[in-house]
Design a protein around this motif. Structure first.
Motif, short mmCIF file in Angstrom:
data_model
loop_
_atom_site.label_atom_id
_atom_site.label_comp_id
_atom_site.label_asym_id
_atom_site.label_seq_id
_atom_site.Cartn_x
_atom_site.Cartn_y
_atom_site.Cartn_z
N LYS A 166 0.72 -1.29 -0.02
CA LYS A 166 -0.02 0.09 0.16
C LYS A 166 0.85 1.23 0.04
CE LYS A 166 -3.71 -2.21 2.55
NZ LYS A 166 -4.44 -2.35 3.98
N TYR A 167 2.17 1.04 0.37
CA TYR A 167 3.02 2.25 0.56
C TYR A 167 3.93 2.29 -0.72
CZ TYR A 167 1.48 1.83 5.32
OH TYR A 167 0.71 1.79 6.37
N GLN A 194 6.09 4.05 5.16
CA GLN A 194 5.84 3.14 6.26
C GLN A 194 6.04 3.55 7.78
OE1 GLN A 194 8.11 -0.52 5.27
NE2 GLN A 194 7.63 -0.28 2.83
N TYR A 195 6.47 4.89 7.85
CA TYR A 195 6.91 5.38 9.26
C TYR A 195 5.72 5.08 9.99
CZ TYR A 195 7.79 8.49 12.79
OH TYR A 195 7.82 9.57 13.72
N GLU A 196 4.65 5.81 9.67
CA GLU A 196 3.55 5.91 11.03
C GLU A 196 3.13 4.38 11.27
OE1 GLU A 196 2.27 8.15 12.80
OE2 GLU A 196 3.19 9.94 11.87
N TYR A 197 3.08 3.72 10.20
CA TYR A 197 2.41 2.20 10.33
C TYR A 197 3.47 1.35 11.19
CZ TYR A 197 2.35 -2.72 9.15
OH TYR A 197 2.35 -4.02 8.96
N ARG A 198 4.62 1.49 11.05
CA ARG A 198 5.76 0.94 11.72
C ARG A 198 5.77 1.35 13.36
NH1 ARG A 198 10.46 -2.01 8.62
NH2 ARG A 198 9.85 -2.07 6.68
N LEU A 199 5.80 2.59 13.48
CA LEU A 199 5.67 3.55 14.78
C LEU A 199 4.54 3.07 15.73
CD1 LEU A 199 6.89 5.62 16.44
CD2 LEU A 199 5.41 7.20 15.28
N ASN A 200 3.38 3.02 14.89
CA ASN A 200 2.44 2.69 16.03
C ASN A 200 2.39 1.14 16.37
OD1 ASN A 200 0.98 5.00 15.90
ND2 ASN A 200 -0.10 4.66 13.94
N LEU A 201 2.94 0.28 15.63
CA LEU A 201 3.06 -1.36 15.95
C LEU A 201 4.22 -1.07 17.08
CD1 LEU A 201 3.30 -2.94 12.69
CD2 LEU A 201 1.49 -3.01 14.14
N GLY A 230 20.39 6.53 -0.98
CA GLY A 230 19.88 5.28 -1.37
C GLY A 230 18.56 5.13 -0.40
N ALA A 231 17.53 4.16 -0.78
CA ALA A 231 16.37 3.81 -0.07
C ALA A 231 16.56 2.63 0.55
CB ALA A 231 15.08 3.72 -1.03
N HIS A 232 16.42 2.35 1.85
CA HIS A 232 16.48 1.13 2.55
C HIS A 232 15.71 1.13 3.99
CE1 HIS A 232 18.62 -2.31 4.88
NE2 HIS A 232 18.78 -2.83 3.69
N ALA A 233 15.13 -0.11 4.25
CA ALA A 233 14.29 0.09 5.48
C ALA A 233 15.03 0.33 6.72
CB ALA A 233 13.68 -1.47 5.87
N SER A 234 16.31 0.19 6.83
CA SER A 234 17.18 0.80 7.87
C SER A 234 17.37 2.29 8.08
CB SER A 234 18.50 0.12 7.85
OG SER A 234 19.23 0.63 6.64
N ASN A 235 16.82 2.84 6.95
CA ASN A 235 16.89 4.44 7.13
C ASN A 235 15.71 4.81 8.11
OD1 ASN A 235 18.65 4.40 5.30
ND2 ASN A 235 17.21 5.30 3.67
N LEU A 236 14.60 3.72 8.34
CA LEU A 236 13.62 4.28 9.32
C LEU A 236 14.14 4.00 10.72
CD1 LEU A 236 10.43 2.66 7.66
CD2 LEU A 236 11.01 4.92 7.94
N GLY A 237 15.29 3.41 11.12
CA GLY A 237 15.72 3.35 12.18
C GLY A 237 15.89 4.34 13.35
N ALA A 238 16.65 5.36 12.79
CA ALA A 238 16.88 6.62 13.73
C ALA A 238 15.67 7.34 13.79
CB ALA A 238 18.02 7.45 12.83
N ILE A 239 14.93 7.45 12.59
CA ILE A 239 13.64 8.31 12.85
C ILE A 239 12.68 7.56 13.84
CG2 ILE A 239 11.58 9.21 11.43
CD1 ILE A 239 13.56 8.94 8.99
N LEU A 240 12.46 6.68 13.70
CA LEU A 240 11.57 5.69 14.80
C LEU A 240 12.15 5.76 16.17
CD1 LEU A 240 10.70 2.40 12.69
CD2 LEU A 240 9.13 4.10 13.33
N ALA A 241 13.55 5.61 16.22
CA ALA A 241 14.08 5.86 17.77
C ALA A 241 14.04 7.21 18.18
CB ALA A 241 15.68 5.41 17.55
#
Length: 363
Positions: free
Chosen positions: A41-42, A48-55, A104-115
């Motif tokens: 869906k993304y 995917q930030y909000e989706y993963r954050l809420n989980l 580049g785009a990678h799922a790990s890019n969300l790590g710092a933002i979620l933290a």
């Protein structure tokens, strides 16, 4: 209420792993699976930030973690600008660079933002530890032989640095006091000389060095050019050949080391030749690292999933043990490595770095 826990967050392509540590003990952990139909869906990772954050927030509620119980939050470091290894505060410039996907785009890019979001929510600092883009090269290591193509630092920094710290501690010293050759052996292979704790060179695990279970490693450049311009392959097909369908897959149609060893035990001489060739190339890469360190090597350290293979380790040991003692730490534990990076800061063993300052120093 006593603050006692460090929360580690490691986003992957189809999951987010979260772990809660008390000192070096993992007291809670969960691998949150993200179904493909939801991810589809993304249009990109950042959406995917909000989706993963809420989980993650729901999980913290489920295990009854209150605001006053967290010491810190640490996320997996993403594809950032070249910086030295270490533990970093998550800062606004870091988040901006990850959001833009500059490297580049990678799922790990969300790590710092979620933290950072969870850290702000709980009133504690957020960190990352040894991201993939760690760059501690000596300038001479960047020269390739073609001016337009400098060598780029791409390394399994998180696991390799963590194992380096662990071995140095066993020897009664710090990583910064040690000279090691560390080989991370997994789906990709990184072999690096560590001079006083700094990875001053490394094979680019995607484009260079030994072949791995699914990557070709270094290739005959002239023949590769001919293949690229033969008209038989598209750009994407060639990329897949060297990263995804290279190495053991190219020769044996599998990336499973245990399957290859089973074939060898059943008398498959061709499988033995190919697996031996991978071990030979790894050994040769280790030897080149010894030259970089001018022979001043305290230990050769083997780690990663393939380090469980006694056959592979024995081959490498027979080839390189004349250089230094070889020690083995099989597997990897990224969550513990993230936690321990923050622990070193909280316990005063090292200082947290500022991303934008280190970027400026690296320019």
């Amino acid at each position: 209420m006593i603050k006692k826990y460090i929360l580690a967050i490691n986003p992957g392509s189809t999951s987010t792993k979260v772990s809660l540590f008390k000192n070096e003990v993992e007291v809670e952990t969960k691998k949150i699976i993200h179904p493909i139909d939801i991810l589809n869906k993304y249009t990109n990772i950042m959406e995917q930030y909000e989706y993963r954050l809420n989980l993650i927030k729901d999980w913290l509620v489920d295990i009854n973690i209150n605001k006053g119980e967290l010491l810190a939050v640490v996320g997996r470091g993403g594809l950032l600008k070249p910086i030295p290894g270490g533990t970093y505060f998550v800062s606004t410039p870091m988040i901006e660079d990850l959001g833009k996907g500059l490297q580049g785009a990678h799922a790990s890019n969300l790590g710092a933002i979620l933290a950072k979001h969870i850290g702000d929510l709980y009133g504690v600092n957020a960190y990352i530890v040894d991201p993939v883009g760690v760059d501690e090269f000596h300038e001479v290591a960047r020269i390739t032989g073609l001016k337009e193509l400098p060598k780029v630092s791409l390394i399994h920094a998180l696991n390799m640095k963590a194992i380096g710290h662990r071995r140095a501690k066993e020897l009664g010293k710090t990583l910064e006091q040690s000279n090691f050759i560390i080989a991370h052996l997994g789906g990709g292979i990184s072999v690096a000389p560590f001079l006083k704790g700094r990875a001053i060179d490394v094979n680019n695990a995607i484009q260079m060095g030994p072949m791995s279970p699914e990557r070709s490693g270094q290739l005959p450049v002239g023949d590769l050019i001919k293949m690229c311009f033969s008209g038989d392959y598209t750009l994407d097909q060639m990329k897949q050949k060297v990263q995804g369908n290279g190495g053991l897959i190219s020769y044996l149609n599998t990336s499973d080391g245990e399957e290859v060893l089973a074939r060898i035990n059943n008398g498959d001489n061709y499988a033995k030749l190919i697996f031996d060739a991978m071990a030979y190339q790894i050994s040769k890469e280790i030897g080149s690292c010894a030259a970089v360190l001018k022979g001043q090597v305290e230990n050769i350290i083997i780690t990663g999933g393939l380090a469980y293979s006694q056959y592979l380790v024995d081959y490498i040991r027979d080839s390189v043990s004349f250089l230094a003692e070889l020690v083995v730490f099989p597997g990897e534990d990224e969550m513990l490595a993230l936690n321990n990076g923050v622990l070193r800061v909280l316990q005063g063993e090292e200082s947290a770095k500022i991303y934008e300052d280190e970027v400026a120093n690296n320019d």
